[in-house]
Scaffold this active site. Sequence first.
Site, PDB file in Angstrom:
ATOM      1  N   ARG A   1       0.845  -1.192   0.000  1.00  0.00           N
ATOM      2  CA  ARG A   1       0.000   0.000   0.000  1.00  0.00           C
ATOM      3  C   ARG A   1       0.883   1.246   0.000  1.00  0.00           C
ATOM      4  O   ARG A   1       1.997   1.228   0.513  1.00  0.00           O
ATOM      5  CB  ARG A   1      -0.894   0.032   1.236  1.00  0.00           C
ATOM      6  CG  ARG A   1      -1.847  -1.142   1.360  1.00  0.00           C
ATOM      7  CD  ARG A   1      -2.609  -1.077   2.683  1.00  0.00           C
ATOM      8  NE  ARG A   1      -3.573  -2.159   2.820  1.00  0.00           N
ATOM      9  CZ  ARG A   1      -3.339  -3.299   3.472  1.00  0.00           C
ATOM     10  NH1 ARG A   1      -2.167  -3.505   4.049  1.00  0.00           N
ATOM     11  NH2 ARG A   1      -4.272  -4.229   3.554  1.00  0.00           N
TER      12      ARG A   1
ATOM     13  N   HIS B   1      -4.392  -8.831   3.840  1.00  0.00           N
ATOM     14  CA  HIS B   1      -5.848  -8.787   3.953  1.00  0.00           C
ATOM     15  C   HIS B   1      -6.317  -9.671   5.109  1.00  0.00           C
ATOM     16  O   HIS B   1      -5.884 -10.816   5.225  1.00  0.00           O
ATOM     17  CB  HIS B   1      -6.518  -9.282   2.661  1.00  0.00           C
ATOM     18  CG  HIS B   1      -6.356  -8.342   1.514  1.00  0.00           C
ATOM     19  ND1 HIS B   1      -6.342  -8.771   0.198  1.00  0.00           N
ATOM     20  CD2 HIS B   1      -6.199  -6.999   1.471  1.00  0.00           C
ATOM     21  CE1 HIS B   1      -6.196  -7.733  -0.591  1.00  0.00           C
ATOM     22  NE2 HIS B   1      -6.103  -6.652   0.145  1.00  0.00           N
TER      23      HIS B   1
ATOM     24  N   TYR C   1      -9.610  -8.335  -5.720  1.00  0.00           N
ATOM     25  CA  TYR C   1      -8.471  -7.747  -6.427  1.00  0.00           C
ATOM     26  C   TYR C   1      -8.167  -8.457  -7.741  1.00  0.00           C
ATOM     27  O   TYR C   1      -7.489  -7.925  -8.600  1.00  0.00           O
ATOM     28  CB  TYR C   1      -7.219  -7.794  -5.542  1.00  0.00           C
ATOM     29  CG  TYR C   1      -7.093  -6.635  -4.591  1.00  0.00           C
ATOM     30  CD1 TYR C   1      -6.065  -5.718  -4.728  1.00  0.00           C
ATOM     31  CD2 TYR C   1      -8.001  -6.475  -3.557  1.00  0.00           C
ATOM     32  CE1 TYR C   1      -5.946  -4.652  -3.846  1.00  0.00           C
ATOM     33  CE2 TYR C   1      -7.893  -5.413  -2.670  1.00  0.00           C
ATOM     34  CZ  TYR C   1      -6.859  -4.512  -2.827  1.00  0.00           C
ATOM     35  OH  TYR C   1      -6.747  -3.457  -1.952  1.00  0.00           O
TER      36      TYR C   1
ATOM     37  N   HIS D   1      -2.574   2.357  -5.957  1.00  0.00           N
ATOM     38  CA  HIS D   1      -3.418   1.178  -5.738  1.00  0.00           C
ATOM     39  C   HIS D   1      -3.554   0.344  -7.024  1.00  0.00           C
ATOM     40  O   HIS D   1      -3.784  -0.862  -6.965  1.00  0.00           O
ATOM     41  CB  HIS D   1      -4.785   1.599  -5.218  1.00  0.00           C
ATOM     42  CG  HIS D   1      -5.380   0.596  -4.293  1.00  0.00           C
ATOM     43  ND1 HIS D   1      -4.939   0.399  -3.011  1.00  0.00           N
ATOM     44  CD2 HIS D   1      -6.379  -0.305  -4.484  1.00  0.00           C
ATOM     45  CE1 HIS D   1      -5.644  -0.561  -2.436  1.00  0.00           C
ATOM     46  NE2 HIS D   1      -6.516  -1.015  -3.310  1.00  0.00           N
TER      47      HIS D   1
ATOM     48  N   LYS E   1      -1.707  -1.372   7.750  1.00  0.00           N
ATOM     49  CA  LYS E   1      -3.086  -0.894   7.868  1.00  0.00           C
ATOM     50  C   LYS E   1      -3.889  -1.658   8.915  1.00  0.00           C
ATOM     51  O   LYS E   1      -4.633  -1.075   9.691  1.00  0.00           O
ATOM     52  CB  LYS E   1      -3.780  -0.989   6.498  1.00  0.00           C
ATOM     53  CG  LYS E   1      -5.205  -0.467   6.488  1.00  0.00           C
ATOM     54  CD  LYS E   1      -5.823  -0.617   5.112  1.00  0.00           C
ATOM     55  CE  LYS E   1      -7.270  -0.159   5.111  1.00  0.00           C
ATOM     56  NZ  LYS E   1      -7.888  -0.352   3.778  1.00  0.00           N
TER      57      LYS E   1
ATOM     58  N   ARG F   1      -1.068  -2.258  -6.899  1.00  0.00           N
ATOM     59  CA  ARG F   1      -1.450  -3.307  -5.942  1.00  0.00           C
ATOM     60  C   ARG F   1      -2.405  -4.304  -6.609  1.00  0.00           C
ATOM     61  O   ARG F   1      -2.252  -5.519  -6.462  1.00  0.00           O
ATOM     62  CB  ARG F   1      -2.096  -2.658  -4.714  1.00  0.00           C
ATOM     63  CG  ARG F   1      -2.363  -3.587  -3.556  1.00  0.00           C
ATOM     64  CD  ARG F   1      -2.642  -2.752  -2.307  1.00  0.00           C
ATOM     65  NE  ARG F   1      -3.312  -3.484  -1.267  1.00  0.00           N
ATOM     66  CZ  ARG F   1      -2.706  -4.264  -0.378  1.00  0.00           C
ATOM     67  NH1 ARG F   1      -1.397  -4.427  -0.440  1.00  0.00           N
ATOM     68  NH2 ARG F   1      -3.394  -4.891   0.551  1.00  0.00           N
TER      69      ARG F   1
END
Length: 198
Positions: A40, A160, A169, A134, A67, A137
């Site tokens: 990220r 995640h 994704y 992103h 995160k 990513r």
Amino acid sequence: MKDPLTEDEVRLLLQQPNQRQYAQYRDYVMLMLFIDSGMRVQEVCALDVEDIDLTTRCVHLPASKNKNRKSRVILLSAEVIRLLQELITETRQYFDTNVLFVSNFGERLTPDGIRTNIKKYAKRAGLRKTVSPHAFRRFYAKHSALNGMDLFSLQRILGHADITTTRRYIQLNNEDLVQQHNQYSPLSNVLRKKRREY
């Protein structure tokens, strides 16, 4: 559904930074890190030199920089490790800092600053789609899956908490499905084995 970056578009983006200039070389190294790690933008901004293990070729991302507040290890290619090592050496010639990615004034780069630079390179490359950190990513997730990485490993690398997030994704278009079918078709494997027997 986002329109993901293609391999050709990523190659085109990587050609845009002028690597003879410090700031653009730094951006090139950062783009390579995004593509190679799926990190990220906030995680990349928070990186310090001591987070990079040049020997084992990985990033040790502490919980405080992640995160979901869980530490994780992100493996890197030999090429990205080489580039990071060169960048660290060059940065230390100009600045007394342990921050990995710094501005021209020696300050830690911000996510907004990185987004602005990536948009500039996308415009220079003539790309019409929106390109953000992103997007790299998503590119990492999709192409890792297409290249055979299992979903559970991908979930851990991306950090995640829920595997359904990882699945979102990986957006495959018809061309991707044709390629995957051609590569993994059970009938193709049966016929290849049958031909070898004759």
